[in-house]
Write a protein that holds these residues in place. Structure first.
Motif, PDB file in Angstrom:
ATOM      1  N   ALA A 104      -9.216   9.627   3.438  1.00  0.00           N
ATOM      2  CA  ALA A 104      -8.713   8.846   2.126  1.00  0.00           C
ATOM      3  C   ALA A 104      -9.308   9.014   1.064  1.00  0.00           C
ATOM      4  O   ALA A 104      -8.883   8.730  -0.091  1.00  0.00           O
ATOM      5  N   ASP A 105     -10.628   9.712   1.002  1.00  0.00           N
ATOM      6  CA  ASP A 105     -11.751   9.493  -0.112  1.00  0.00           C
ATOM      7  C   ASP A 105     -11.574  11.084  -0.442  1.00  0.00           C
ATOM      8  O   ASP A 105     -12.479  11.426  -1.422  1.00  0.00           O
ATOM      9  N   ARG A 107      -6.093  11.341  -5.580  1.00  0.00           N
ATOM     10  CA  ARG A 107      -5.129  10.433  -4.737  1.00  0.00           C
ATOM     11  C   ARG A 107      -4.917  11.255  -3.438  1.00  0.00           C
ATOM     12  O   ARG A 107      -4.006  10.614  -2.590  1.00  0.00           O
ATOM     13  N   LEU A 108      -4.953  12.715  -3.276  1.00  0.00           N
ATOM     14  CA  LEU A 108      -4.415  13.194  -2.022  1.00  0.00           C
ATOM     15  C   LEU A 108      -4.964  12.719  -0.673  1.00  0.00           C
ATOM     16  O   LEU A 108      -4.038  12.512   0.119  1.00  0.00           O
ATOM     17  N   GLY A 109      -6.214  12.603  -0.549  1.00  0.00           N
ATOM     18  CA  GLY A 109      -6.364  12.168   0.763  1.00  0.00           C
ATOM     19  C   GLY A 109      -5.826  10.885   1.125  1.00  0.00           C
ATOM     20  O   GLY A 109      -5.641  10.519   2.337  1.00  0.00           O
ATOM     21  N   ALA A 110      -5.945   9.949   0.232  1.00  0.00           N
ATOM     22  CA  ALA A 110      -5.328   8.584   0.556  1.00  0.00           C
ATOM     23  C   ALA A 110      -3.785   8.429   0.976  1.00  0.00           C
ATOM     24  O   ALA A 110      -3.305   7.917   1.932  1.00  0.00           O
ATOM     25  N   LEU A 163       4.723   6.571  -0.662  1.00  0.00           N
ATOM     26  CA  LEU A 163       4.363   7.599  -1.554  1.00  0.00           C
ATOM     27  C   LEU A 163       4.851   7.021  -2.960  1.00  0.00           C
ATOM     28  O   LEU A 163       5.813   6.302  -3.211  1.00  0.00           O
ATOM     29  N   PRO A 164       3.995   7.299  -4.006  1.00  0.00           N
ATOM     30  CA  PRO A 164       4.530   6.875  -5.468  1.00  0.00           C
ATOM     31  C   PRO A 164       5.684   7.276  -5.935  1.00  0.00           C
ATOM     32  O   PRO A 164       5.923   8.474  -5.713  1.00  0.00           O
ATOM     33  N   LEU A 194      -0.091  10.378   7.738  1.00  0.00           N
ATOM     34  CA  LEU A 194      -0.204  10.710   9.182  1.00  0.00           C
ATOM     35  C   LEU A 194      -0.524   9.411   9.955  1.00  0.00           C
ATOM     36  O   LEU A 194       0.179   9.416  11.229  1.00  0.00           O
ATOM     37  N   ALA A 195      -0.909   8.100   9.427  1.00  0.00           N
ATOM     38  CA  ALA A 195      -0.896   6.902  10.301  1.00  0.00           C
ATOM     39  C   ALA A 195       0.390   6.679  10.602  1.00  0.00           C
ATOM     40  O   ALA A 195       0.706   6.209  11.878  1.00  0.00           O
TER      41      ALA A 195
END
Length: 298
Positions: free
Chosen positions: A137-138, A17-20, A276-277, A26-27
């Motif tokens: 994201a991947d 999940r790090l990249g997503a 973030l979760p 960042l966005a």
């Protein structure tokens, strides 16, 4: 004004999940830095092989470059292409020879970063577009840092984008400005530390590389930075094992952190953390001035 983010995952089962998560952070920071963006991700590694992240012109033939290196008995070379960048995974023992061979084989290619685990990407453009171009994201990994830039003192170029790295698996993103970077630049060059741009943030990265070369761990290097670096700054630093945060003694730049059982996250503004979760269960705090924070996995 720039935006900086960092994310450190405490558990292996969350690394997909790090990249997503980092891409979303960042966005959100786009309006703090719409000119260019970059990020570093720390994924799986092999002590016998290093990752060289390279940047090249549009249409660069990365397969031919890898083949040319292998023909010089510098391989095997594995290549993963991501837009204008490519990650070459090569024998650690061959890195110096590969760096020496690159100018002749590919004069338009620049080395962006090197390490056992670190991959580093940066380009000019909106942060969300940069993340999409490189497929952030991947990406999987244990931790990562990122930066969105609003150029106020220099041109909008890829070379001026963050993160900056001057050491193995070590990179830095910076919000602020240093007043004594030219003095430090001269000192560090005498110490044999390569500095390629006029950006004060690269000097900060080089300073940490020098301190760690002299025997400091990251925490100690950041403690020395509080003494030797003049100006105002917030640094987020990535290393092979973790990431650190430090603010100057005045702490005029915004910063907020969140910690749960699963992660530690940093952002210039809280709104970059809201997606973030389990953020509603997180311990939210503002990092104190002149205090070094560091998290690492054993």
């Amino acid at each position: 004004m720039c935006g900086i983010v960092g994310l450190f995952l405490k558990k292996d089962d969350k690394d997909n999940r790090l990249g997503a998560m980092l891409a979303e952070m960042l966005a959100v920071m786009s309006d703090r830095g719409p000119d260019s963006a970059g990020f570093a991700v720390y994924g799986a590694g092999d002590t016998a092989r290093h990752k060289l992240t390279l940047r090249g012109p549009e249409g660069a033939d990365w397969t031919a470059l890898a083949r040319g290196l292998e023909e010089k008995d510098l391989g095997p070379v594995d290549v993963v292409v991501r837009d204008t960048h490519a990650v070459l995974t090569v024998p650690a023992a061959s890195v110096a020879a590969i760096r020496a061979a690159l100018p002749a084989l590919a004069p338009d290619v620049a080395v962006v970063g090197e390490g056992e685990r670190m991959e580093l990407y940066k380009e000019v453009g909106l942060p969300a577009e940069i993340s999409a171009r490189f497929g952030l994201a991947d990406m999987r990994g244990t931790h990562g840092i990122g930066h969105t830039r609003m150029a106020t003192e220099s041109a909008v170029t890829t070379n001026g984008a963050h993160p900056f790295t001057t050491g193995l698996d070590q990179c830095l993103v910076h919000n602020g400005s240093l007043s004594n970077h030219n003095l430090l630049r001269r000192k560090l060059k005498r110490e044999g530390i390569a500095i390629e741009t006029e950006n004060d943030s690269e000097v900060a990265a080089a300073y940490l590389t020098w301190r760690m070369r002299e025997g400091d761990n990251l925490g100690e290097a950041l403690e020395h930075a509080l003494i030797d670096l003049d100006g105002f700054f917030t640094f987020v630093v990535g290393t092979e094992s973790g990431f650190g945060v430090v603010r100057d003694p005045i702490a005029c730049k915004p910063a907020v952190m969140a910690e749960t059982e699963d992660y530690v996250a940093f952002a210039s503004e809280y709104r970059a953390l809201v997606g973030l979760p389990d953020i509603e269960k997180a311990h939210i705090f503002e990092p104190e001035p002149a205090r070094v924070y560091f998290w690492e996995r054993q």
